[in-house]
Design a protein around this motif. Structure first.
Motif, PDB file in Angstrom:
ATOM      1  N   UNK A  67       2.518   8.734  -0.232  1.00 32.00           N
ATOM      2  CA  UNK A  67       2.553   7.316  -0.570  1.00 32.00           C
ATOM      3  C   UNK A  67       1.976   7.091  -1.957  1.00 32.00           C
ATOM      4  N   UNK A  68       2.604   6.202  -2.753  1.00 33.44           N
ATOM      5  CA  UNK A  68       2.028   5.870  -4.062  1.00 33.44           C
ATOM      6  C   UNK A  68       0.766   5.017  -3.919  1.00 33.44           C
ATOM      7  N   UNK A  69       0.463   4.629  -2.685  1.00 33.80           N
ATOM      8  CA  UNK A  69      -0.678   3.742  -2.451  1.00 33.80           C
ATOM      9  C   UNK A  69      -1.711   4.415  -1.559  1.00 33.80           C
ATOM     10  N   UNK A  70      -2.057   5.654  -1.894  1.00 38.30           N
ATOM     11  CA  UNK A  70      -2.943   6.436  -1.032  1.00 38.30           C
ATOM     12  C   UNK A  70      -4.395   6.427  -1.505  1.00 38.30           C
ATOM     13  N   UNK A  71      -4.699   5.761  -2.596  1.00 39.10           N
ATOM     14  CA  UNK A  71      -6.071   5.737  -3.092  1.00 39.10           C
ATOM     15  C   UNK A  71      -6.974   4.983  -2.124  1.00 39.10           C
ATOM     16  N   UNK A  72      -8.248   5.313  -2.139  1.00 43.26           N
ATOM     17  CA  UNK A  72      -9.216   4.600  -1.318  1.00 43.26           C
ATOM     18  C   UNK A  72      -9.350   3.175  -1.869  1.00 43.26           C
ATOM     19  N   UNK A  73      -9.161   2.202  -0.983  1.00 43.09           N
ATOM     20  CA  UNK A  73      -9.170   0.804  -1.412  1.00 43.09           C
ATOM     21  C   UNK A  73     -10.425   0.093  -0.931  1.00 43.09           C
ATOM     22  N   UNK A  74     -10.882  -0.842  -1.730  1.00 39.56           N
ATOM     23  CA  UNK A  74     -11.983  -1.721  -1.348  1.00 39.56           C
ATOM     24  C   UNK A  74     -11.403  -2.906  -0.585  1.00 39.56           C
ATOM     25  N   UNK A  75     -11.942  -3.250   0.582  1.00 34.78           N
ATOM     26  CA  UNK A  75     -11.438  -4.434   1.290  1.00 34.78           C
ATOM     27  C   UNK A  75     -11.538  -5.682   0.408  1.00 34.78           C
ATOM     28  N   UNK A  76     -10.513  -6.515   0.477  1.00 34.50           N
ATOM     29  CA  UNK A  76     -10.510  -7.724  -0.341  1.00 34.50           C
ATOM     30  C   UNK A  76     -11.730  -8.590  -0.024  1.00 34.50           C
ATOM     31  N   UNK A  77     -12.097  -8.650   1.247  1.00 31.75           N
ATOM     32  CA  UNK A  77     -13.260  -9.438   1.642  1.00 31.75           C
ATOM     33  C   UNK A  77     -14.532  -8.983   0.963  1.00 31.75           C
ATOM     34  N   UNK A  78     -14.653  -7.681   0.723  1.00 29.75           N
ATOM     35  CA  UNK A  78     -15.841  -7.160   0.048  1.00 29.75           C
ATOM     36  C   UNK A  78     -15.854  -7.580  -1.416  1.00 29.75           C
ATOM     37  N   UNK A  79     -14.674  -7.686  -2.015  1.00 30.27           N
ATOM     38  CA  UNK A  79     -14.592  -8.146  -3.405  1.00 30.27           C
ATOM     39  C   UNK A  79     -14.969  -9.627  -3.488  1.00 30.27           C
ATOM     40  N   UNK A  91     -16.850  -4.976 -12.260  1.00 24.97           N
ATOM     41  CA  UNK A  91     -16.563  -3.647 -11.720  1.00 24.97           C
ATOM     42  C   UNK A  91     -15.065  -3.438 -11.579  1.00 24.97           C
ATOM     43  N   UNK A  92     -14.639  -2.186 -11.680  1.00 24.77           N
ATOM     44  CA  UNK A  92     -13.245  -1.827 -11.444  1.00 24.77           C
ATOM     45  C   UNK A  92     -13.075  -1.462  -9.979  1.00 24.77           C
ATOM     46  N   UNK A  93     -12.096  -2.085  -9.328  1.00 20.23           N
ATOM     47  CA  UNK A  93     -11.847  -1.843  -7.910  1.00 20.23           C
ATOM     48  C   UNK A  93     -10.366  -1.583  -7.696  1.00 20.23           C
ATOM     49  N   UNK A  94     -10.051  -1.001  -6.549  1.00 23.71           N
ATOM     50  CA  UNK A  94      -8.672  -0.874  -6.083  1.00 23.71           C
ATOM     51  C   UNK A  94      -8.550  -1.667  -4.791  1.00 23.71           C
ATOM     52  N   UNK A  95      -7.590  -2.572  -4.734  1.00 23.57           N
ATOM     53  CA  UNK A  95      -7.346  -3.382  -3.545  1.00 23.57           C
ATOM     54  C   UNK A  95      -5.874  -3.281  -3.166  1.00 23.57           C
ATOM     55  N   UNK A  96      -5.597  -3.471  -1.888  1.00 26.38           N
ATOM     56  CA  UNK A  96      -4.216  -3.492  -1.413  1.00 26.38           C
ATOM     57  C   UNK A  96      -4.015  -4.695  -0.519  1.00 26.38           C
ATOM     58  N   UNK A  97      -2.794  -5.199  -0.507  1.00 25.93           N
ATOM     59  CA  UNK A  97      -2.496  -6.322   0.359  1.00 25.93           C
ATOM     60  C   UNK A  97      -1.067  -6.801   0.195  1.00 25.93           C
ATOM     61  N   UNK A  98      -0.770  -7.872   0.907  1.00 31.13           N
ATOM     62  CA  UNK A  98       0.555  -8.491   0.895  1.00 31.13           C
ATOM     63  C   UNK A  98       0.591  -9.606  -0.146  1.00 31.13           C
ATOM     64  N   UNK A  99       1.680  -9.684  -0.880  1.00 34.55           N
ATOM     65  CA  UNK A  99       1.856 -10.764  -1.853  1.00 34.55           C
ATOM     66  C   UNK A  99       2.187 -12.043  -1.085  1.00 34.55           C
ATOM     67  N   UNK A 100       1.239 -12.985  -1.080  1.00 38.31           N
ATOM     68  CA  UNK A 100       1.449 -14.230  -0.345  1.00 38.31           C
ATOM     69  C   UNK A 100       1.712 -15.416  -1.271  1.00 38.31           C
ATOM     70  N   UNK A 146      -0.581  -2.300  -4.384  1.00 36.01           N
ATOM     71  CA  UNK A 146      -1.924  -1.789  -4.643  1.00 36.01           C
ATOM     72  C   UNK A 146      -2.264  -2.109  -6.090  1.00 36.01           C
ATOM     73  N   UNK A 147      -3.435  -2.675  -6.298  1.00 36.33           N
ATOM     74  CA  UNK A 147      -3.851  -3.106  -7.630  1.00 36.33           C
ATOM     75  C   UNK A 147      -5.199  -2.476  -7.958  1.00 36.33           C
ATOM     76  N   UNK A 148      -5.290  -1.917  -9.147  1.00 38.08           N
ATOM     77  CA  UNK A 148      -6.566  -1.442  -9.678  1.00 38.08           C
ATOM     78  C   UNK A 148      -6.878  -2.239 -10.935  1.00 38.08           C
ATOM     79  N   UNK A 149      -8.094  -2.779 -10.992  1.00 39.89           N
ATOM     80  CA  UNK A 149      -8.456  -3.574 -12.154  1.00 39.89           C
ATOM     81  C   UNK A 149      -9.877  -4.085 -12.052  1.00 39.89           C
ATOM     82  N   UNK A 150     -10.275  -4.855 -13.062  1.00 44.49           N
ATOM     83  CA  UNK A 150     -11.637  -5.365 -13.175  1.00 44.49           C
ATOM     84  C   UNK A 150     -11.740  -6.718 -12.482  1.00 44.49           C
ATOM     85  N   UNK A 151     -12.833  -6.902 -11.732  1.00 43.77           N
ATOM     86  CA  UNK A 151     -13.095  -8.152 -11.031  1.00 43.77           C
ATOM     87  C   UNK A 151     -13.717  -9.160 -11.996  1.00 43.77           C
TER      88      UNK A 151
END
Length: 680
Positions: A67-79, A91-100, A146-151
């Motif tokens: 999967x192209x989205x196999x990196x360890x992700x931080x829960x959105x709630x934690x962000x 901080x730089x984080x990786x998050x995953x989710x559905x585009x709503x 999956x998005x990686x970027x600065x909060x």
């Protein structure tokens, strides 16, 4: 009268160097609809899947790939965290989710999208956030990314700025995409949100998430509809202006204000474009137009959208919680008529005389920055109202339609240009237009200067109070005209006129326009805002109320030799504020309240409804009143439907305007029915 403050502005957050200051189209692109539909359905074998979702299509015989989205992700709630500010800013984080929510693309788009991750089980934190994506336009509603970027925090909204974005495989419909840290679009359901909330934190914990408001909500403010495409809704009908219900020092007044603050939410068109065309939030899912209004009290049911906290693209629409249905997954915000327009003249009982009051919102037939004078031969002042002859023709048509529809015999008109009474004056222009519409000689006006023998007897403000009447129904009593010129507390002195009916009864009408609440004095002034709900200049308005009462008692009644007096006009004070109470304590009856109760209204400000426009009957007159009513032609209607052409496209100048009686002003007129007795 100014811009209303944002619902739940909350603590202002520091603006980081990254973020979006731009504006979205607010539309779901056709391609995005197709992709979202793909994400919500099982993909048949052999059917091509467009765009990025093709990576996740379930095609038989495709070899398993990492999967192209196999990196360890931080829960959105934690962000997001449980407070107003994310603890992960910088901080730089990786998050995953559905585009709503998809509001990508260069300005005027919002330049990003809303992403919702899998619930983390912590109800104090939001599972959604905004992803800033610059000018890119690559995601689709319903897909997993999956998005990686600065909060960062931008205008109070937690966001991640894209450094790396990946489109994730879509799991079989009906399953949780736990490998990617998101729910598939078919599993994701909007979270229920109800008004009123118990605190702004109830909304903070849903920031960035797809929500549904299942209850019946009501339009309580549309002041920013034309400029920013936004409407404020509330539960349980429109919000009452607290000082229209309770005295300023009553604890219930402050309690009602607190309750109001927790019972409002902006419904946004999903774009930060100023002066949008079309204005999408009309009735029945159709754009606003003169034939398709959106009135205060109209109803919204089952709205679905992304709950955001941010501005509307300009400081005039500051940071606030907003429901953005346009561009949201399954987004819906359809308003239905809940407050029909009035039909026909208002009924006020078996009256033989009908008296009205109307604030005509700066009826000026002169134009320009230095084209007007404050009284005849007075100082040069900037003209108000219409900017040119085209706008004035549009304004005049609406004003004539409103006044004619009241079916009144005497009308106190406020905010008339103060330029005299003869030919060429704004007042005579209005009389001429009324006669053109209803027949020659139907209407006339009181020439106060001639009747009193005093130049500028109605004052030297840019605007004045005036009185219209129908000669066929009433006649001015000779030497029966007065203005209050001794106290020095009025910018626009009260104008009183006695009339005799065809049955020989006498009535005196007093037209008033008290000092407004705006343009506050310097700090420490006794007229400053004391935060008791009455606004600025309350002390002056109280002085004006006492001066008015003394003027009627000592000058008008002795001069008229008749105690039947009707005080009318815009007192710039709500029903329970000090100036109105002072007049009630002097023996006058508030006819609007007696007729309609505490929910009566003629004006909306800051999404709260009450009445500034009053009819107060003397003790002698009270028993001759057959009825009283505010006529809801203006306050309920969006300002987009008024006469102005500024900030309107050529098409909108046609579609938003009609030469009818609706939205001729920002105040509703009122009508009083009287069955007068001969006092002699």
């Amino acid at each position: 009268m100014g811009l209303f403050p944002s619902p739940f502005p909350g603590p202002r957050r520091a603006r980081p160097p990254v973020g979006s200051s731009a504006v979205p189209s607010g539309r779901i692109r056709p391609a995005a609809l197709a992709l979202a539909a793909t994400a919500l359905a099982v993909v048949p074998l052999g059917v091509a899947v467009p765009g990025a979702l093709a990576q996740g299509a379930l095609a038989q015989g495709t070899p398993a790939q990492e999967s192209p989205c196999s990196a360890v992700a931080t829960p959105v709630g934690a962000v997001q965290g449980s407070g107003d500010l994310s603890a992960m800013v910088g901080r730089t984080v990786t998050v995953r989710g559905t585009v709503v929510g998809d509001h990508e693309g260069p300005s005027p788009a919002l330049r990003g999208f809303s992403l919702q991750g899998e619930p983390d089980g912590d109800t104090s934190t939001s599972d959604g956030l905004f992803v800033f994506h610059g000018n890119a336009d690559t995601v689709a509603l319903g897909e997993t990314v999956q998005v990686t970027g600065v909060v960062s925090e931008y205008h109070g909204q937690t966001q991640v700025s894209v450094d790396d974005l990946r489109h994730c495989p879509t799991d079989p419909v009906g399953s949780a995409n736990r490998r990617s840290g998101a729910l598939s679009a078919s599993v994701l359901r909007p979270t229920s949100l109800r008004l009123p909330v118990t605190s702004a934190q109830d909304l903070e914990r849903l920031e960035g998430m797809l929500v549904r408001l299942p209850q019946r909500l009501y339009v309580t403010e549309h002041y920013q509809l034309a400029r920013f495409g936004q409407v404020v809704v509330t539960s349980g009908d429109r919000l009452s202006q607290p000082t229209s219900v309770y005295r300023p020092d009553d604890p219930r007044r402050a309690a009602l204000q607190r309750a109001n603050d927790l019972d409002r939410l902006i419904v946004d068109d999903g774009t930060n474009v100023q002066n949008p065309d079309p204005i999408v939030l009309g009735r029945a899912g159709r754009p606003l137009s003169a034939d398709n209004t959106l009135r205060g009290g109209d109803v919204l049911r089952g709205a679905v959208g992304v709950l955001t906290y941010t501005w509307g693209g300009n400081s005039a629409s500051p940071d606030a919680f907003r429901l953005r249905a346009e561009g949201a997954l399954g987004g819906r915000a359809v308003f239905a008529a809940g407050n029909p327009r009035p039909a026909g003249p208002v009924r006020v009982g078996p009256a033989d005389v009908r008296v009205a009051s109307a604030n005509v919102l700066n009826y000026f037939d002169s134009f320009g920055a230095k084209g007007c004078r404050a009284g005849v031969d007075g100082e040069v002042v900037e003209c108000r109202g219409a900017r040119n002859a085209q706008e004035f023709a549009r304004q005049a048509a609406k004003t004539v339609a409103e006044l004619a529809s009241l079916d009144a015999d005497v009308v106190a008109v406020l905010e008339m240009e103060n330029d005299g009474y003869g030919p060429g004056s704004a007042l005579q222009d209005l009389v001429d237009r009324l006669n053109a519409a209803q027949g020659a000689g139907t209407w006339d006006s009181i020439d106060v200067d001639t009747a009193t023998g005093v130049a500028n007897a109605a004052g030297t403000d840019a605007i004045k109070n005036a009185i219209l009447y129908r000669p066929g129904k009433v006649a001015p009593v000779p030497q029966g005209t007065w203005t209050e010129r001794t106290s020095g507390v009025f910018q626009r002195p009260p104008v009183a006129q006695s009339f005799r009916t065809r049955r020989g009864a006498v009535l005196t009408v007093v037209a008033n326009h008290f000092k407004s609440k705006g343009s506050c004095p310097a700090a420490g002034d006794t007229d400053g805002d004391t935060q008791d709900g009455q606004g600025c200049w309350n002390a002056t308005r109280v002085e004006q109320a006492h001066a008015l009462e003394g003027f009627v008692r000592d000058t008008v009644v002795p001069g008229a030799q008749d105690p039947d007096v009707l005080i009318l006009g815009d007192l710039n004070s709500y029903a329970q504020e000090d100036p109105v109470v002072a007049l009630r304590e002097a023996g006058y009856t508030d006819l609007v309240r007696a007729s309609a109760g505490s929910r009566a209204y003629s004006y909306v400000f800051d999404g709260q409804w009450g009445y500034l426009d009053h009819a107060l009957a003397s003790r002698a007159l009270r028993g001759q009143v057959t009825g009283a009513a505010e006529v809801h032609l203006n306050a309920d209607e969006p300002s987009a439907l008024d006469y102005t052409t500024s900030y309107r496209t050529a098409e909108q100048q046609l579609s938003l305007y009609a030469p009818d009686r609706f939205r001729s002003s920002d105040h509703d007129p009122l009508v009083i029915g009287l069955r007068l007795r001969h006092q002699g």
